[in-house]
Design a protein around this motif. Structure first.
Motif, mmCIF file in Angstrom:
data_model
loop_
_atom_site.group_PDB
_atom_site.id
_atom_site.type_symbol
_atom_site.label_atom_id
_atom_site.label_comp_id
_atom_site.label_asym_id
_atom_site.label_seq_id
_atom_site.Cartn_x
_atom_site.Cartn_y
_atom_site.Cartn_z
ATOM 1 N N UNK A 397 35.554 68.332 -47.070
ATOM 2 C CA UNK A 397 34.268 68.522 -46.598
ATOM 3 C C UNK A 397 33.495 69.160 -47.886
ATOM 4 N N UNK A 398 33.938 70.146 -48.375
ATOM 5 C CA UNK A 398 33.166 70.805 -49.475
ATOM 6 C C UNK A 398 32.937 69.786 -50.631
ATOM 7 N N UNK A 399 33.955 69.098 -50.758
ATOM 8 C CA UNK A 399 33.567 67.848 -52.046
ATOM 9 C C UNK A 399 32.757 66.982 -51.501
ATOM 10 N N UNK A 400 32.529 66.623 -50.368
ATOM 11 C CA UNK A 400 31.624 65.539 -49.824
ATOM 12 C C UNK A 400 30.024 66.237 -50.041
ATOM 13 N N UNK A 401 30.083 67.561 -49.891
ATOM 14 C CA UNK A 401 28.622 68.395 -49.815
ATOM 15 C C UNK A 401 28.270 68.678 -51.499
ATOM 16 N N UNK A 402 29.277 68.476 -52.546
ATOM 17 C CA UNK A 402 29.147 68.622 -53.803
ATOM 18 C C UNK A 402 28.033 67.642 -54.475
ATOM 19 N N UNK A 438 22.732 63.418 -45.021
ATOM 20 C CA UNK A 438 23.173 63.466 -46.341
ATOM 21 C C UNK A 438 24.422 62.865 -46.544
ATOM 22 N N UNK A 439 25.375 62.937 -45.513
ATOM 23 C CA UNK A 439 26.538 62.328 -45.808
ATOM 24 C C UNK A 439 26.518 60.735 -45.655
ATOM 25 N N UNK A 440 25.564 60.423 -44.788
ATOM 26 C CA UNK A 440 25.316 58.795 -44.871
ATOM 27 C C UNK A 440 24.953 58.164 -46.537
ATOM 28 N N UNK A 441 23.865 59.198 -46.990
ATOM 29 C CA UNK A 441 23.442 58.801 -47.979
ATOM 30 C C UNK A 441 24.484 58.990 -49.283
ATOM 31 N N UNK A 442 25.176 59.841 -49.201
ATOM 32 C CA UNK A 442 26.653 59.830 -50.254
ATOM 33 C C UNK A 442 27.309 58.613 -49.956
ATOM 34 N N UNK A 443 27.910 58.444 -48.734
ATOM 35 C CA UNK A 443 28.800 57.166 -48.583
ATOM 36 C C UNK A 443 28.090 55.880 -48.731
ATOM 37 N N UNK A 444 26.859 55.706 -48.771
ATOM 38 C CA UNK A 444 26.092 54.594 -48.976
ATOM 39 C C UNK A 444 26.137 54.395 -50.393
ATOM 40 N N UNK A 445 25.969 55.358 -51.263
ATOM 41 C CA UNK A 445 26.114 55.154 -52.781
ATOM 42 C C UNK A 445 27.425 55.131 -53.146
ATOM 43 N N UNK A 446 28.581 55.465 -52.494
ATOM 44 C CA UNK A 446 29.806 55.178 -52.884
ATOM 45 C C UNK A 446 30.198 53.799 -52.431
#
Length: 576
Positions: A397-402, A438-446
């Motif tokens: 979780x902490x990495x995902x928020x980094x 924010x999670x959706x935005x990060x996963x979409x970028x990945x």
């Protein structure tokens, strides 16, 4: 003319005996000529050598500052116009109005002024010692009252401090908004007061933490009874903003039975007990000395974690992932190990929660990604045929928020030469609902890089079809407890079968973790589960095994599903 409540009526002014028999304009019910309901004068803070001026008068007069009047009276001498102008210029714009009232004193008004000051002081003292949102005493007042209770309790009487933590409250704030979260906190405070006796004290001691002071106990069982009552009181959902908010809590209890107990130690013990109960959900724990030993151990681990990377104490093991239809090894999951200098080899469950809490997980997780990508990339180049080897890595979780996660992954993929389409990042369900947008935005970028995403331990967290529809997810990994229960008939198999079919309906690949017996393997193959991993195939390996290069390592699995079938031979190792 209408009389102003602050302007004296005729006859209310007393003039010295030497004054002219003809009263000034103020005594006839109107302000002196050239003034507006009083004469502009300098501030009361004017130095005594130049007192503020008043209207010209045949003798000394009494003046009162208005509207900031506190009841004090100032005896003043008349001055010339030039002296008054000079005094007014000294104070600039801070000019006050004075009322000439002679020796008349409004005692009632002075008393009302004092009452207002007293009320203001009481209000400020209350605000300084109480929480504005809930109205409960704050931590400072709670500590003060606890200290008083320890000093003044009757002989033979016991008291207890209970610390209450609302589990996963951040998920409520992120899910329905901080305004609703504040209303939940206020409602929790109200319920706590409802389920306590009038002699008990409830306080808000932190963001989502509350404290209870319970006096007059006959034993520890009474304190535990209060904890059970609180849990029951908070179990009923909170209807707020059109939502039914469910609140779960963890409670730590510290009981004081001796007169010499220290308030800081008592509160610390309650906090330690609460931490021990935390995460279990609607559970309480009574402080025991062993808990303090665990706290000391955590501090030691924290210090050691800071140096573990620099001292090269971490290593990565790999567990094969097997296609349950063809028997081909299609990937490996990277598993972190810590070679502790005193405790030996530690599994992730023994230190990852602490690393997550302290933030050490961010550099540790970055190292795992880089190490695993480098090793598997080298094994991939030796793989003669078959589909590319997939590397599965856990992302906390902490990495995902980094903030720099995506940029760091791009950089390490470039440096290691690893194909992003073969990288599978495993994320827990609880991590997925932390700040969903924010999670959706990060996963979409990945996903734009080609990286795939898996939900780890599916079925043990906040399983929801809504976020499966919204999130860019490719794989579901069924939690091991469900696989462990497959040896028994009935509901466990129904649940696993439902997860498999749901995953396929959503076009997701399904992976079973913890496969250890041929019965489990047979059941998973009947359900159509895609991939399995577990001790039945191989334990985690120190390096990428030579047999991982062989796409037909296990071959058809038909012969392995019989109960009497032997487990596959151990995999050989190669240097990483």
């Amino acid at each position: 003319m209408r009389w102003s409540p602050w302007w004296p009526r005729p006859g209310a002014i007393s003039w010295p005996s030497s004054a002219s028999p003809s009263p000034p304009a103020a005594a006839r019910g109107r302000p002196p000529r050239g003034t507006s309901r009083g004469v502009p004068v300098a501030s009361p803070r004017h130095p005594p050598s130049a007192p503020p001026s008043t209207v010209p008068s045949p003798g000394p007069v009494l003046a009162i500052s208005w509207p900031e009047w506190d009841g004090s009276l100032v005896l003043e001498q008349p001055r010339t116009t030039s002296e008054r102008n000079s005094g007014a210029q000294t104070e600039g714009a801070r000019v006050r109005k004075y009322l000439v009232i002679g020796d008349h004193i409004d005692k009632g008004r002075r008393e009302r002024s004092r009452m207002r000051v007293r009320a203001l002081r009481n209000r400020l003292e209350h605000e300084a010692s109480h929480d504005a949102l809930t109205g409960l005493p704050n931590r400072g007042l709670f500590v003060e009252r606890t200290e008083q209770a320890l000093e003044c309790r009757p002989d033979g009487s016991m008291l207890a401090v209970l610390f209450i933590d609302l589990d996963d409250f951040k998920a409520i704030n992120d899910g329905v908004g901080h305004e609703v979260g504040d209303r939940v906190l206020a409602s929790v405070a109200a319920r706590l007061q409802e389920c306590l006796s009038p002699t008990d004290l409830a306080a808000r001691v932190g963001g989502d933490e509350f404290g209870l002071l319970i006096e007059g106990l006959s034993g520890q069982a009474d304190a535990e009874g209060v904890a059970r009552r609180v849990i029951e009181c908070l179990t009923t959902p909170f209807p707020i903003g059109g939502e039914e908010i469910v609140v779960r809590c963890s409670i730590g209890i510290a009981v004081s039975a001796s007169a010499g107990d220290d308030v800081d130690e008592l509160l610390g013990n309650a906090d330690v007990a609460m931490y021990d109960a935390k995460g279990q959900g609607d559970r309480y724990e009574v402080f025991e000395p062993r808990m303090m030993e665990q706290v000391v151990k955590r501090h030691e681990y924290d210090a050691a974690l800071r140096q573990a990377l620099e001292r090269h104490q971490f290593s990565v093991k790999y567990q094969p992932m097997v296609d349950l239809d063809s028997g081909e090894v299609v990937g490996v999951e990277a598993l972190l190990r810590w070679d502790h200098p005193e405790q030996g080899v530690l599994s992730p469950g023994e230190f990852i929660p602490l690393a997550e809490e302290t933030g050490h997980i961010v550099p540790i997780g970055q190292w795992v990604l880089e190490e695993a990508c480098g090793q598997v990339a080298r094994a991939q180049r030796l793989r003669p045929r078959g589909r590319p080897l997939v590397l599965s890595v856990n992302l906390s979780t902490r990495q995902l928020q980094h903030a720099g996660l995506v940029a760091e992954i791009v950089d390490l993929l470039d440096r290691t030469g690893f194909d992003p389409h073969n990288l599978l990042l495993e994320i827990t369900e609880s991590a997925l609902i932390e700040d969903t947008d924010e999670t959706i935005a990060i996963l979409t970028a990945l996903k734009a890089l080609g990286v795939r995403v898996a939900i780890d331990d599916f079925g043990t967290g906040y399983s929801s079809l809504s976020y499966l529809r919204l999130l860019p997810v490719d794989v579901l990994k069924i939690a091991q407890p469900f696989i462990d229960a497959l040896a028994t008939d009935g509901e466990p198999e129904i649940f696993v079968d439902a997860i498999v079919h749901m995953g396929h309906t959503l076009n997701l690949e399904v992976v079973a973790e913890g496969v250890e017996t041929p019965e489990q393997l047979a059941a998973l193959r009947r359900m159509g589960c895609n991939i399995g991993q577990g001790f039945y195939f191989s334990r985690p390996l120190d390096g990428v095994a030579t047999t991982l290069i062989d796409p037909e390592r296990f071959g058809p699995l038909d012969d392995l599903v019989e109960p009497s079938a032997p487990a596959p031979a151990p995999l050989a190792l190669v240097a990483g």
